[in-house]
Scaffold this active site. Structure first.
Site, PDB file in Angstrom:
ATOM      1  CB  ALA A  18      -0.938  -0.006   1.209  1.00  0.00           C
ATOM      2  CG  ASP A  19       3.648   2.331   3.199  1.00  0.00           C
ATOM      3  OD1 ASP A  19       2.733   3.126   3.460  1.00  0.00           O
ATOM      4  OD2 ASP A  19       4.282   1.723   4.078  1.00  0.00           O
ATOM      5  CG  MET A  20       6.417  -0.053  -1.784  1.00  0.00           C
ATOM      6  SD  MET A  20       7.783   1.084  -1.457  1.00  0.00           S
ATOM      7  CE  MET A  20       8.921   0.573  -2.755  1.00  0.00           C
ATOM      8  N   GLY A  68       2.693   5.719  -3.073  1.00  0.00           N
ATOM      9  CA  GLY A  68       3.781   6.593  -3.497  1.00  0.00           C
ATOM     10  C   GLY A  68       3.822   6.749  -5.006  1.00  0.00           C
TER      11      GLY A  68
END
Length: 415
Positions: free
Chosen positions: A188-190, A193
């Site tokens: 989810a972070d990547m 981003g």
């Protein structure tokens, strides 16, 4: 006990010196107030493509990810190092009036502001879009939060784990008899981003036509749920609720992991031609010609018996023997690599995708951008910065702040 640097796996990677890197975004200036992984990864993508990224960090400890470990490399967190190359670190205390004043001087020269705070905190600090837009009408203001700037969840805290749980991906990841699992990387972070970088680029292109900036609102929940679009659309179209299966329920038949005589292999028989080639390659052409298995829908209906046939065949030879045979016959297949095997992948090493670079405290590992532009893929211009290492250079060089003003800011605790 921490290993000595010379004993670490990355010391065998090829060395890359600082280069000019990609220059497509040369001239774009990004002020990055984000921390942890998602926002910094988005701004690293922009930096890798040539943007100047000024990473503004709090004086006490800086980016939260600097403390994420062990392991540490000469005191630096590999998590931090993985998403912060090609940036300049400036220390400012935005809660202090002097710190906010310096930030606004930076924004006068900036194209983009990236924050990962909810709107309530942005308003408290005076960095929300509503306050900044009238003064900086060309500024692209990008917010990355767990649940977006509006709605009943807008103030809720969020991490990658939480967003994955909301999206449905954890419910479908793992074996049927096991608990839900998060993806084995901060997906989810990547992905969020990447969304930040994509949206910033779109707004930057639009500004060339309109002269106006934009407000970007990226939600980790929305990003991760969009990642589930094929599975979610299939449910919405059928009402059939999928369950965890260890990846054995793909819409494609056959598309899963199998055992061989030694190690597992992934196999994707994604169309009718590949289906037929597979059976010829393994020396049993009859199933490829069987009308019961003529289409993907037919094969799905008979998935279990087909899987049993293939499993029995693949257990007779080793993984590498099958991979060689399937490569010769253009059949999609691959290994299930451990990270040490990924790190030793000769093609990734040949491409310079995995490398080591010199940082302030010594060499560090890096995972490259992996995008070739005009035949060039090297994106490394600057190692991830030490906390505040560029404060004086940026404040004096970019916004012409006099040395005594910088000194007063430091004395006031704003820098």
């Amino acid at each position: 006990m921490q290993k000595k640097t010379g004993d670490l796996p990355f010391t065998g990677l090829p060395r890359i010196d600082d280069t000019k890197g990609h220059v497509l975004l040369e001239g774009m200036r990004v002020v990055d107030l984000s921390t942890s992984i998602a926002g910094p990864y988005g701004t690293q993508l922009l930096a890798d493509l040539g943007a100047t990224v000024i990473k503004v960090e709090k004086p006490d400890g800086g980016d939260d990810a600097r403390q994420w470990g062990p392991p540490f490399i000469d005191g630096e967190s590999p998590w931090f190092l993985s998403v912060n190359r090609n940036k300049h670190s400036v220390v400012l205390d935005l809660a202090a009036p002097e710190g906010l004043a310096v930030l606004e001087k930076l924004l006068e020269k900036a194209d983009v502001l990236v924050v990962n705070m909810n709107e309530r905190v942005q308003r408290k600090l005076g960095i929300d879009h509503a306050r900044l837009a009238p003064r900086f009408p060309r500024l692209i203001h990008a917010s990355l939060t767990g649940f977006g700037l509006r709605g009943k969840r807008a103030d809720l805290p969020c991490y990658d784990l939480i967003a994955e749980g909301y999206s449905g991906v954890m419910d479908l990841t793992g074996e049927a008899h096991d608990d839900p699992q998060k993806v084995g990387t901060p997906a989810a972070d990547m992905l969020a981003g990447q969304d930040v970088a994509m949206a910033v680029l779109a707004a930057y292109a639009a500004r060339e036509r309109t002269g106006r900036g934009a407000q970007i609102d990226v939600s980790m929940q929305a990003t991760m749920t969009r990642f589930m679009a094929p599975r979610l659309s299939s449910f919405l179209s059928s009402g059939e609720l999928p369950t965890r299966s260890g990846g054995k329920d793909s819409v494609i038949a056959i598309y899963q992991v199998f055992d061989t005589a030694d190690r597992q292999i992934s196999l994707g028989l994604g169309n009718d031609a590949i289906w037929r080639r597979f059976w010829v390659a393994v020396g049993v052409p009859e199933p490829g010609l069987d009308p019961r298995y003529a289409s993907n829908a037919d094969r799905r209906a008979h998935r279990q018996e087909i899987v049993e046939k293939i499993a029995g065949i693949l257990r007779a030879r080793t993984r590498d023997e099958w991979l060689a045979l399937f490569g010769e016959n253009r059949i999609p297949a691959g290994p299930i690599n451990r990270l040490d095997e990924v790190a030793a992948d000769d093609e990734l090493l040949r491409q310079g995708f995995l490398y080591q670079a010199q940082a302030a405290n010594g060499p560090i590992p890096q995972v490259g951008l992996g995008i070739a532009i005009d035949g060039r893929s090297a994106a490394h211009r600057k190692a991830p910065p030490k906390l505040g290492e560029d404060t004086e250079a940026i404040l004096s060089g970019m916004i012409d702040l006099a040395p005594d003003r910088i000194r007063k800011s430091e004395e006031a605790g704003a820098a």
